[in-house]
Write a protein that holds these residues in place. Structure first.
Motif, PDB file in Angstrom:
ATOM      1  N   TYR A  15      40.730  33.747  37.521  1.00  9.30           N
ATOM      2  CA  TYR A  15      41.616  34.845  36.903  1.00  9.30           C
ATOM      3  C   TYR A  15      40.598  36.100  36.850  1.00  9.30           C
ATOM      4  CZ  TYR A  15      45.498  31.773  36.502  1.00  9.30           C
ATOM      5  OH  TYR A  15      46.423  31.059  36.495  1.00  9.30           O
ATOM      6  N   VAL A  44      45.116  39.466  37.170  1.00  8.61           N
ATOM      7  CA  VAL A  44      45.987  39.490  35.820  1.00  8.61           C
ATOM      8  C   VAL A  44      46.053  40.675  35.344  1.00  8.61           C
ATOM      9  CG1 VAL A  44      44.046  38.391  34.652  1.00  8.61           C
ATOM     10  CG2 VAL A  44      46.057  37.923  33.561  1.00  8.61           C
ATOM     11  N   VAL A  68      48.508  33.412  31.122  1.00  9.67           N
ATOM     12  CA  VAL A  68      47.370  32.589  31.582  1.00  9.67           C
ATOM     13  C   VAL A  68      46.909  31.571  30.647  1.00  9.67           C
ATOM     14  CG1 VAL A  68      44.912  33.118  32.002  1.00  9.67           C
ATOM     15  CG2 VAL A  68      46.661  34.633  33.249  1.00  9.67           C
TER      16      VAL A  68
END
Length: 208
Positions: A15, A44, A68
């Motif tokens: 991420y 993200v 997440v």
């Protein structure tokens, strides 16, 4: 140049945090070669709204920060950005980094993101580096005696680096995740950091 990774067991997504004013140059080596090693790179954001980097690139987040979970990730990357020093807008990313580290999932922070981690208390007890020691000292954190004057530092599951060291930052991430190792990792660094032509031959041989 395509290299096979040293280990293929864990190919969870990586991420990459994205927010307005993020520094484009700081994470490109890292994400490009993690992707070549088989990791999906997912951006993200705080929301699903597009953000714009300091270089003017428009980025549409793949997911929002609330979605997440550390257990579903291989790594969280936090780039630098002007916003780290202009208020608390990016503080949720530092709190997410705490979740990752407490779950024993790696975090890699560079430039201004290290100040965000300092404010969150995540550098008080870990060896780390950043842009310069007094930059982090201005956050009021308690980890000044753990600051290391070097290009990039890994302590446990945390990687930190300053804004002028994107290649060293990538090297530490690759070592932590076991993407490249030993002579190959060293050659990768020497090629991209030092333009060492002999390192290219090593990487070519490893790729074959």
């Amino acid at each position: 140049m395509t290299l096979e990774p040293a280990h293929k067991a864990d190919r969870k997504p990586v991420y990459l945090a994205v927010y307005d004013t993020l520094a484009d140059w700081e994470t490109g080596h890292t994400t490009a070669y993690l992707a070549r090693a088989g990791h999906e790179i997912r951006t993200v954001g705080l929301s699903g709204d597009p953000v714009r980097s300091v270089g003017g690139l428009r980025i549409q987040p793949d997911v929002t920060l609330d979605d997440v979970r550390p257990e579903d990730a291989a790594l969280l990357i936090l780039p630098g950005a002007d916003l780290w020093d202009t208020g608390d807008e990016l503080a949720p990313f530092a709190r997410k980094a705490r979740e990752f580290l407490e779950s024993d999932v790696p975090v890699a922070a560079i430039c201004g993101a290290t100040a965000g981690l300092a404010r969150e208390g995540l550098l008080d007890d870990r060896a780390h580096t950043g842009a310069v020691s007094f930059y982090l000292a201005a956050t009021g954190y308690k980890g000044g005696d753990r600051y290391v004057e070097t290009d990039a530092v890994t302590d446990g599951r945390l990687v930190t680096a300053g804004p002028t060291e994107p290649v060293a930052f990538a090297r530490e991430v690759f070592a932590l995740l076991g993407v490249y190792e030993g002579e190959v990792l060293d050659a990768w660094y020497r090629l991209f950091h030092d333009s060492d032509a002999q390192a290219y031959e090593i990487l070519e041989a490893a790729g074959q």
